[in-house]
Design a protein around this motif. Structure first.
Motif, PDB file in Angstrom:
ATOM      1  N   PRO A   6     -28.114   0.347  39.409  1.00  0.00           N
ATOM      2  CA  PRO A   6     -28.102  -0.205  38.050  1.00  0.00           C
ATOM      3  C   PRO A   6     -29.446  -0.141  37.324  1.00  0.00           C
ATOM      4  N   PHE A   7     -30.495   0.384  37.967  1.00  0.00           N
ATOM      5  CA  PHE A   7     -31.819   0.217  37.368  1.00  0.00           C
ATOM      6  C   PHE A   7     -32.426   1.490  36.765  1.00  0.00           C
ATOM      7  N   PHE A   8     -32.630   2.524  37.576  1.00  0.00           N
ATOM      8  CA  PHE A   8     -33.421   3.676  37.147  1.00  0.00           C
ATOM      9  C   PHE A   8     -32.535   4.908  36.922  1.00  0.00           C
ATOM     10  N   VAL A   9     -33.132   5.969  36.398  1.00  0.00           N
ATOM     11  CA  VAL A   9     -32.387   7.213  36.167  1.00  0.00           C
ATOM     12  C   VAL A   9     -32.974   8.363  36.982  1.00  0.00           C
ATOM     13  N   MET A  10     -33.881   8.074  37.890  1.00  0.00           N
ATOM     14  CA  MET A  10     -34.635   9.132  38.571  1.00  0.00           C
ATOM     15  C   MET A  10     -33.749  10.072  39.378  1.00  0.00           C
ATOM     16  N   TYR A  34     -28.328  14.197  34.889  1.00  0.00           N
ATOM     17  CA  TYR A  34     -28.787  13.334  33.795  1.00  0.00           C
ATOM     18  C   TYR A  34     -28.238  13.838  32.462  1.00  0.00           C
ATOM     19  N   MET A  35     -27.526  12.992  31.743  1.00  0.00           N
ATOM     20  CA  MET A  35     -27.049  13.336  30.407  1.00  0.00           C
ATOM     21  C   MET A  35     -27.644  12.356  29.399  1.00  0.00           C
ATOM     22  N   PRO A  36     -28.613  12.797  28.609  1.00  0.00           N
ATOM     23  CA  PRO A  36     -29.184  11.919  27.591  1.00  0.00           C
ATOM     24  C   PRO A  36     -28.159  11.644  26.499  1.00  0.00           C
ATOM     25  N   TYR A  37     -28.341  10.550  25.802  1.00  0.00           N
ATOM     26  CA  TYR A  37     -27.395  10.163  24.765  1.00  0.00           C
ATOM     27  C   TYR A  37     -28.111   9.939  23.447  1.00  0.00           C
TER      28      TYR A  37
END
Length: 258
Positions: free
Chosen positions: A222-226, A234-237
């Protein structure tokens, strides 16, 4: 006569109480259409499970969670009471929090991703959580019981053991993790939300994962995207204004499938 509640008991039940109190606050704020990532109508029509069944599913997971926590505290406890009485320094507390966060994130990323890529596990287990196409706060822990045990309960136990935290520290850590998880599923993009400022892994980031176009991306929680960044999931929004009010989280650019 004084009555003291043990740290072990508080560590078991405080996160559960906080889950319902915090999600209840978001339920009360759900009428603020201008801050919603999906309309209330979409929430009612697109989700494939009733809210009554969501509540039952969450309560079942929390029952298992409480049993495992009590067993874990019993096994790791110090009969002398020294572990309960010890108060770690702020530096030790910060280290234990960071280790706990990294362990929990690592476990959940790889287990979560595997449940998406294994067709049997997705169909029979993980798809239950994705019946919530439009996430909402008290549905954060709505999972198949086996998934709840593997991802959340075992993941939490590992973070407790590897970080070396005491039952007293675990009250703070798991309360924080609970609040963060509920926030990620709340479906609201409220101004001033500190989690949206501090964490790239937030409400909109996880909402992308619940949509069809993002189902193979943004596994981190639930914390990081590493781990998403390292393994190409990884899909940026980008947040766009939604017709009728509110926001919509959309892919910011094309992402390469892993």
């Amino acid at each position: 006569m004084s009555f003291a509640i043990s740290d072990e008991l508080l560590g078991t039940f405080v996160p559960i109480v906080v889950y319902w109190v915090y999600s209840g606050i978001y339920v009360a704020l759900g009428s603020l259409e201008k801050y919603r990532l999906h309309s209330k109508k979409d929430e009612d029509e697109k989700n494939l499970v009733s809210k009554a069944n969501v509540v039952k599913g969450v309560l079942l997971q929390q029952t298992v969670q409480a049993i495992v926590a009590m067993v874990l505290f019993t096994i790791t406890g110090d009969d002398s009471g020294a572990a309960t009485a010890h108060v770690p320094s702020l530096l030790v507390l910060a280290r234990q929090f960071l280790v706990g966060m990294l362990v929990l994130d690592t476990w959940q990323y790889f287990m979560h991703r595997y449940m998406h890529h294994n067709k049997f596990l997705y169909k029979h287990i993980h798809s239950q959580h994705h019946r919530l196409v439009v996430p909402y706060a008290f549905g954060a822990l709505y999972n198949h019981p086996l998934e709840g045990l593997i991802l959340d309960t075992i993941g939490g136990a590992l973070s407790f053991l590897f970080s070396g935290m005491t039952p007293r520290t675990s009250i703070l850590f798991f309360t924080f993790a609970t609040i963060k998880t509920v926030d990620d599923h709340c479906g609201l993009w409220l101004p001033g939300n500190v989690f949206h400022v501090i964490f790239g892994n937030n409400t909109a980031y996880h909402d992308v994962h619940h949509q069809l176009y993002g189902s193979k991306y943004n596994f981190s929680q639930p914390f990081f995207v590493m781990w998403d960044r390292i393994f190409g999931t990884y899909m940026p929004y980008s947040l766009e204004k939604r017709a009728g009010g509110g926001f919509e989280a959309r892919p910011a650019k094309e992402s390469k499938d892993d």
